[in-house]
Scaffold this active site. Structure first.
Site, PDB file in Angstrom:
ATOM      1  N   SER A   1       6.397  -9.784  10.614  1.00  0.00           N
ATOM      2  CA  SER A   1       6.171  -9.254   9.455  1.00  0.00           C
ATOM      3  C   SER A   1       4.782  -8.638   9.334  1.00  0.00           C
ATOM      4  CB  SER A   1       6.598  -9.976   8.353  1.00  0.00           C
ATOM      5  OG  SER A   1       6.678  -9.163   7.259  1.00  0.00           O
ATOM      6  N   LEU A   2       3.813  -8.741   8.180  1.00  0.00           N
ATOM      7  CA  LEU A   2       2.457  -8.489   8.078  1.00  0.00           C
ATOM      8  C   LEU A   2       1.890  -8.805   9.196  1.00  0.00           C
ATOM      9  CD1 LEU A   2       0.175  -7.688   6.323  1.00  0.00           C
ATOM     10  CD2 LEU A   2      -0.126  -9.809   5.378  1.00  0.00           C
TER      11      LEU A   2
END
Length: 251
Positions: free
Chosen positions: A96-97
């Site tokens: 994700s991030l």
């Protein structure tokens, strides 16, 4: 190589230190995530691989520190500390991030002449695949942020049910969402290393075309692997992903 500092120990978590390792894996957590998320990876790859799990400021034992709110600042700090690590062939894994921060860290390392062997980008659409109309989660009130965390199901039910723990995590959650939502990447920004993209087939945050668009951001090969599941599909497929990593390091 520079001498390691106390700051490096704050950022880098080695759960199974291995002086005999022949390669290194650097793991980047998701928004609201922390280094222990990668404990299963460290256990599976030790002692052949030196697994470093990055601990961002503002969480767990670093809770008293101010969390960083932009991808560039995170990537700059991590780039600098990785340059001080003992030299080994290095692979990145980010979810994700974490995939975005990993990508930007690779760019900085490559620009300085320190190549990365491979980037595993999990649960994240391509860097330039920006969605119109999104990006307001970090501006919501506390309950709005917690609603989003529950929607993605990325936190254990026992933690989600603990209001005190969740409230304590809110500053880092908000900062991480701000970093993710304010990040912008030029369509021609590339890394030179091969990229393997891991994605869940029902992930609301990453469609298959958005996952495939990572091929625009590498001059190397780009492979997409799809797994059953949503945004946190990796928690249900730990064994398969560890096998994929072992295969990578055995080559």
């Amino acid at each position: 190589m520079s001498v390691l500092s106390v700051d490096d120990d704050l950022w880098c978590r080695r759960y199974h230190p291995s002086p005999t390792a022949k390669a290194r894996l650097v793991c980047f957590p998701h928004a609201g995530g922390s280094a222990p998320f990668y404990l299963p990876v460290a256990s599976a790859l030790s002692p052949d691989v030196d697994v470093i799990a990055i601990q961002y400021p503002g969480r767990q034992e670093r809770r008293a520190e101010q969390p960083l709110t932009d991808v560039d600042s995170l990537a700059e700090r991590i780039h600098d500390l990785l340059l001080r690590q003992p030299s080994l062939p290095v692979t990145f894994f980010g979810h994700s991030l974490g995939a975005t921060i990993a990508f930007e860290t690779v760019r900085r390392l490559e620009a300085g002449g320190s190549p990365v062997t491979h980037l595993f980008a999990s649960g994240r659409r391509a860097p330039s695949a920006h969605r119109n109309g999104g990006g307001n989660i970090h501006l919501r009130d506390d309950d709005g942020i917690l609603t989003e965390v529950r929607r993605l199901n990325g936190t254990a039910a026992s933690v989600l049910g603990d209001q005190e723990l969740m409230r304590a995590a809110l500053p880092s959650l908000r900062a991480d969402y701000q970093a993710a939502e304010t990040y912008r990447c030029a369509p021609d920004a590339v890394v030179g290393c091969p990229v393997t993209v891991l994605t869940g087939d029902t992930d609301p945050e990453t469609t298959l075309p958005e996952a495939r668009a990572w091929e625009q951001h590498t001059t190397g090969t780009c492979t997409v692997r799809t797994f059953p599941g949503g945004h946190f599909f990796i928690t249900a497929h730990v064994g398969a992903i560890n096998s994929l990593l072992r295969e990578h390091f055995s080559q």
